[in-house]
Write a protein that holds these residues in place. Structure first.
Motif, PDB file in Angstrom:
ATOM      1  N   ALA A  22      32.392  46.755  39.437  1.00 35.22           N
ATOM      2  CA  ALA A  22      33.340  47.006  38.401  1.00 35.22           C
ATOM      3  C   ALA A  22      34.397  45.808  38.061  1.00 35.22           C
ATOM      4  O   ALA A  22      34.704  45.450  36.995  1.00 35.22           O
ATOM      5  CB  ALA A  22      34.028  48.279  38.697  1.00 35.22           C
ATOM      6  N   HIS A  23      34.817  45.335  39.463  1.00 41.58           N
ATOM      7  CA  HIS A  23      36.107  44.338  39.200  1.00 41.58           C
ATOM      8  C   HIS A  23      35.168  42.953  38.550  1.00 41.58           C
ATOM      9  O   HIS A  23      35.853  42.366  37.829  1.00 41.58           O
ATOM     10  CB  HIS A  23      36.420  44.052  40.676  1.00 41.58           C
ATOM     11  N   THR A  24      34.167  42.738  38.967  1.00 36.62           N
ATOM     12  CA  THR A  24      33.241  41.530  38.302  1.00 36.62           C
ATOM     13  C   THR A  24      33.095  41.600  36.999  1.00 36.62           C
ATOM     14  O   THR A  24      33.209  40.670  36.166  1.00 36.62           O
ATOM     15  CB  THR A  24      32.022  41.219  39.194  1.00 36.62           C
ATOM     16  N   LEU A  25      32.652  42.911  36.384  1.00 38.53           N
ATOM     17  CA  LEU A  25      32.442  43.217  35.149  1.00 38.53           C
ATOM     18  C   LEU A  25      33.630  43.111  34.385  1.00 38.53           C
ATOM     19  O   LEU A  25      33.430  42.502  33.236  1.00 38.53           O
ATOM     20  CB  LEU A  25      31.545  44.454  35.017  1.00 38.53           C
ATOM     21  N   ALA A  26      34.810  43.621  34.693  1.00 40.22           N
ATOM     22  CA  ALA A  26      35.904  43.622  34.013  1.00 40.22           C
ATOM     23  C   ALA A  26      36.384  42.154  33.907  1.00 40.22           C
ATOM     24  O   ALA A  26      36.970  41.929  32.916  1.00 40.22           O
ATOM     25  CB  ALA A  26      37.032  44.397  34.733  1.00 40.22           C
ATOM     26  N   GLY A  27      36.026  41.411  34.843  1.00 42.38           N
ATOM     27  CA  GLY A  27      36.678  39.761  34.520  1.00 42.38           C
ATOM     28  C   GLY A  27      35.698  39.252  33.620  1.00 42.38           C
ATOM     29  O   GLY A  27      36.311  38.396  32.883  1.00 42.38           O
ATOM     30  N   ARG A  28      34.253  39.373  33.441  1.00 41.49           N
ATOM     31  CA  ARG A  28      33.748  39.298  32.539  1.00 41.49           C
ATOM     32  C   ARG A  28      34.038  39.489  31.033  1.00 41.49           C
ATOM     33  O   ARG A  28      33.833  38.726  30.155  1.00 41.49           O
ATOM     34  CB  ARG A  28      31.979  39.263  32.796  1.00 41.49           C
ATOM     35  N   VAL A  88      42.343  41.918  37.047  1.00 41.95           N
ATOM     36  CA  VAL A  88      41.915  43.042  38.046  1.00 41.95           C
ATOM     37  C   VAL A  88      43.011  42.748  39.231  1.00 41.95           C
ATOM     38  O   VAL A  88      43.405  41.709  39.627  1.00 41.95           O
ATOM     39  CB  VAL A  88      40.433  42.682  38.702  1.00 41.95           C
ATOM     40  N   VAL A  89      43.985  43.739  39.425  1.00 40.43           N
ATOM     41  CA  VAL A  89      44.872  43.807  40.586  1.00 40.43           C
ATOM     42  C   VAL A  89      44.186  43.838  42.147  1.00 40.43           C
ATOM     43  O   VAL A  89      43.087  44.293  42.061  1.00 40.43           O
ATOM     44  CB  VAL A  89      45.572  45.274  40.567  1.00 40.43           C
ATOM     45  N   ALA A  90      44.169  42.824  42.697  1.00 43.44           N
ATOM     46  CA  ALA A  90      43.682  42.502  44.098  1.00 43.44           C
ATOM     47  C   ALA A  90      43.340  43.660  44.786  1.00 43.44           C
ATOM     48  O   ALA A  90      44.332  44.445  44.947  1.00 43.44           O
ATOM     49  CB  ALA A  90      44.611  41.609  44.697  1.00 43.44           C
ATOM     50  N   PRO A  91      42.185  43.922  45.006  1.00 44.03           N
ATOM     51  CA  PRO A  91      41.902  45.006  45.685  1.00 44.03           C
ATOM     52  C   PRO A  91      41.976  44.878  47.336  1.00 44.03           C
ATOM     53  O   PRO A  91      42.070  43.564  47.923  1.00 44.03           O
ATOM     54  CB  PRO A  91      40.572  45.212  45.643  1.00 44.03           C
ATOM     55  N   ARG A  92      42.388  45.988  47.774  1.00 44.41           N
ATOM     56  CA  ARG A  92      42.519  46.001  49.471  1.00 44.41           C
ATOM     57  C   ARG A  92      42.402  47.568  49.988  1.00 44.41           C
ATOM     58  O   ARG A  92      42.216  48.265  49.160  1.00 44.41           O
ATOM     59  CB  ARG A  92      43.843  45.633  49.773  1.00 44.41           C
ATOM     60  N   PRO A  93      42.057  47.573  51.270  1.00 41.36           N
ATOM     61  CA  PRO A  93      41.388  49.094  51.558  1.00 41.36           C
ATOM     62  C   PRO A  93      42.747  49.853  51.814  1.00 41.36           C
ATOM     63  O   PRO A  93      43.925  49.377  52.053  1.00 41.36           O
ATOM     64  CB  PRO A  93      41.074  48.728  53.163  1.00 41.36           C
ATOM     65  N   GLU A  97      37.653  55.242  40.854  1.00 46.00           N
ATOM     66  CA  GLU A  97      38.221  54.340  41.584  1.00 46.00           C
ATOM     67  C   GLU A  97      38.166  52.835  41.302  1.00 46.00           C
ATOM     68  O   GLU A  97      38.865  52.035  41.775  1.00 46.00           O
ATOM     69  CB  GLU A  97      37.514  54.488  42.981  1.00 46.00           C
ATOM     70  N   ALA A  98      37.477  52.583  39.929  1.00 49.52           N
ATOM     71  CA  ALA A  98      37.193  51.125  39.710  1.00 49.52           C
ATOM     72  C   ALA A  98      38.704  50.783  39.253  1.00 49.52           C
ATOM     73  O   ALA A  98      38.731  49.543  38.969  1.00 49.52           O
ATOM     74  CB  ALA A  98      36.115  51.187  38.625  1.00 49.52           C
ATOM     75  N   VAL A  99      39.474  51.813  38.860  1.00 49.80           N
ATOM     76  CA  VAL A  99      40.516  51.355  38.144  1.00 49.80           C
ATOM     77  C   VAL A  99      41.766  51.341  39.185  1.00 49.80           C
ATOM     78  O   VAL A  99      41.724  51.836  40.370  1.00 49.80           O
ATOM     79  CB  VAL A  99      41.106  52.410  37.099  1.00 49.80           C
ATOM     80  N   ASP A 100      43.038  50.540  39.005  1.00 48.10           N
ATOM     81  CA  ASP A 100      44.015  50.568  39.827  1.00 48.10           C
ATOM     82  C   ASP A 100      45.043  51.751  39.732  1.00 48.10           C
ATOM     83  O   ASP A 100      46.206  51.598  39.411  1.00 48.10           O
ATOM     84  CB  ASP A 100      44.868  49.604  39.315  1.00 48.10           C
ATOM     85  N   VAL A 101      43.943  53.009  40.162  1.00 51.83           N
ATOM     86  CA  VAL A 101      44.821  54.053  40.616  1.00 51.83           C
ATOM     87  C   VAL A 101      44.270  54.599  41.791  1.00 51.83           C
ATOM     88  O   VAL A 101      42.874  54.733  41.937  1.00 51.83           O
ATOM     89  CB  VAL A 101      44.869  55.222  39.466  1.00 51.83           C
TER      90      VAL A 101
END
Length: 395
Positions: free
Chosen positions: A175-181, A186-191, A368-372
């Motif tokens: 999802a993050h890669t596709l959003a960039g395209r 994309v807000v940097a993901p972390r666990p 979960e793909a979203v920054d929430v």
């Protein structure tokens, strides 16, 4: 299947948010296809909550969610909340029960949730294409997805592929890669909701204490959680630690209060006056598991010493250790054990009312793909239901 199949809506991801979206959209008469690389739908649902699925919480507000935009989730949560999902479950006669902190679980199995969602999709005629490796996604309404099972086309695209947590079930950054395209930030993901790890003397101590679980209060900055803390061979886990991990920042300390309901210094001074010949670890052992009490008294330099021979200053230092123990985690166990991914598609580029990209009205991101990201306790599933419902009503 090699030819082009036109649909109104193409959902990539057969998880909680994707299935909810597909069910709602098909119920509105939309022709829907769901694509997923897994050979079964709802895999994260099936393994959640020890197989019982903590599917929502009695009390859900935006305050239980982390996002660069803390207000983004408000609209979706108000439009489709826990009561709405419970109504759906009641229609399917799925029994559930409530545990502490308002957490709701299935009585029988998480498979009941997946079966319910699949039935809803089936009623709407959703085409389910599983075990399909997703390749290039192109177009901008219509959208096209090349897969190992053919190429699919739809007027609207809903990306519901989740985040990076639990890679053993195939989680990726798709999802993050596709959003960039498509030019979305994309807000940097972390666990998130993940055990914390330690090194050095702290790790040695925690290894000695592995297996001990106690109720405690953990603080980071102004955020605190009071639940169980578990000592492990890698560091700290348990609900309180998982909760605080979503707020913790690398290199900074957390504070552990092992006796949050007690004025520890006052108790130690009281015992000094009443039982001066008792050893300090005996006194602390009345409050904490013996192994933990002994280890912390030793760290405070008071092991084997009668409490009556301990200075008030030394006892004050021990009290601080027991109630304000500062710890600097070395890191976390990472996505392997994380229950959620923090960060994701930046909500600044999405509509909170539809989940659609502002720059691409036919492109939607949910779950979960979203920054929430929510707290432990059913909040992340509720976000999946709410965001999937909103998108399903908007495509």
């Amino acid at each position: 299947m090699n030819s082009l199949f036109p649909y109104d809506v193409m959902v990539i991801g057969a998880g909680a948010a994707g299935l909810m979206c597909a069910a709602l959209a098909s119920g509105r008469g939309k022709r829907v296809v769901v694509l997923d690389h897994s050979d079964q739908p709802g895999r994260k649902i099936l393994i959640s909550g020890g197989g019982k699925c903590n599917f929502t919480n009695r009390t859900v507000t935006p305050a239980q969610y982390l996002s660069a935009n803390p207000h983004y989730a408000t609209s979706a949560l108000k439009r489709y909340g826990p009561a709405d999902f419970l109504d759906l479950m009641k229609r399917y006669r799925i029994a559930f029960h409530e545990r502490e902190h308002g957490q709701l679980f299935c009585d029988n199995s998480a498979a009941d949730i997946v079966s319910m969602l699949m039935s809803e999709c089936g009623a709407g005629g959703v085409e389910m294409v599983l075990d399909a490796k997703i390749g290039a996604v192109t177009g901008d309404g219509p959208f096209r997805a090349a897969t190992s099972r053919g190429t699919y086309e739809a007027a609207a695209l809903v990306v519901a592929t989740g985040g990076l947590s639990v890679p053993k079930i195939g989680a990726t950054g798709f999802a993050h890669t596709l959003a960039g395209r498509y030019g979305l930030a994309v807000v940097a993901p972390r666990p998130g909701l993940v055990p914390l790890t330690f090194t050095g003397a702290d790790l040695d101590l925690m290894r000695d204490l592995a297996g001990i679980a106690i109720p405690a209060e953990v603080t980071f900055g102004k955020t605190k959680f009071r639940e169980a803390v578990l000592f492990t061979h890698r560091g700290l886990s348990g609900p309180a630690i998982l909760q605080i991990s979503s707020y913790w920042l690398t290199g900074q300390s957390i504070t552990l209060n092992l006796l949050p309901d007690l004025d520890v210094q006052a108790r130690l001074l009281e015992r000094k006056a009443q039982r001066p010949n008792a050893q300090v670890e005996t006194i602390v052992g009345e409050l904490l598991p013996a192994r933990l009490a002994r280890a912390l008294v030793e760290r405070a330099g008071l092991l084997g010493r009668p409490i009556g021979q301990s200075t008030n200053a030394a006892l004050a230092g021990l009290a601080r250790l027991l109630s304000q123990w500062p710890l600097v985690p070395a890191g976390s166990e990472g996505y392997r054990t994380a229950e959620v991914t923090l960060g994701g598609v930046d909500t600044a580029g999405l509509s909170s009312k539809t989940m659609a990209a502002k720059s691409h009205p036919g492109l939607f991101f949910v779950g979960e793909a979203v920054d929430v990201a929510g707290w432990l306790g059913g909040y992340n599933f509720q976000w999946a239901w709410s965001s999937g419902w909103v998108a399903g009503m908007s495509v």
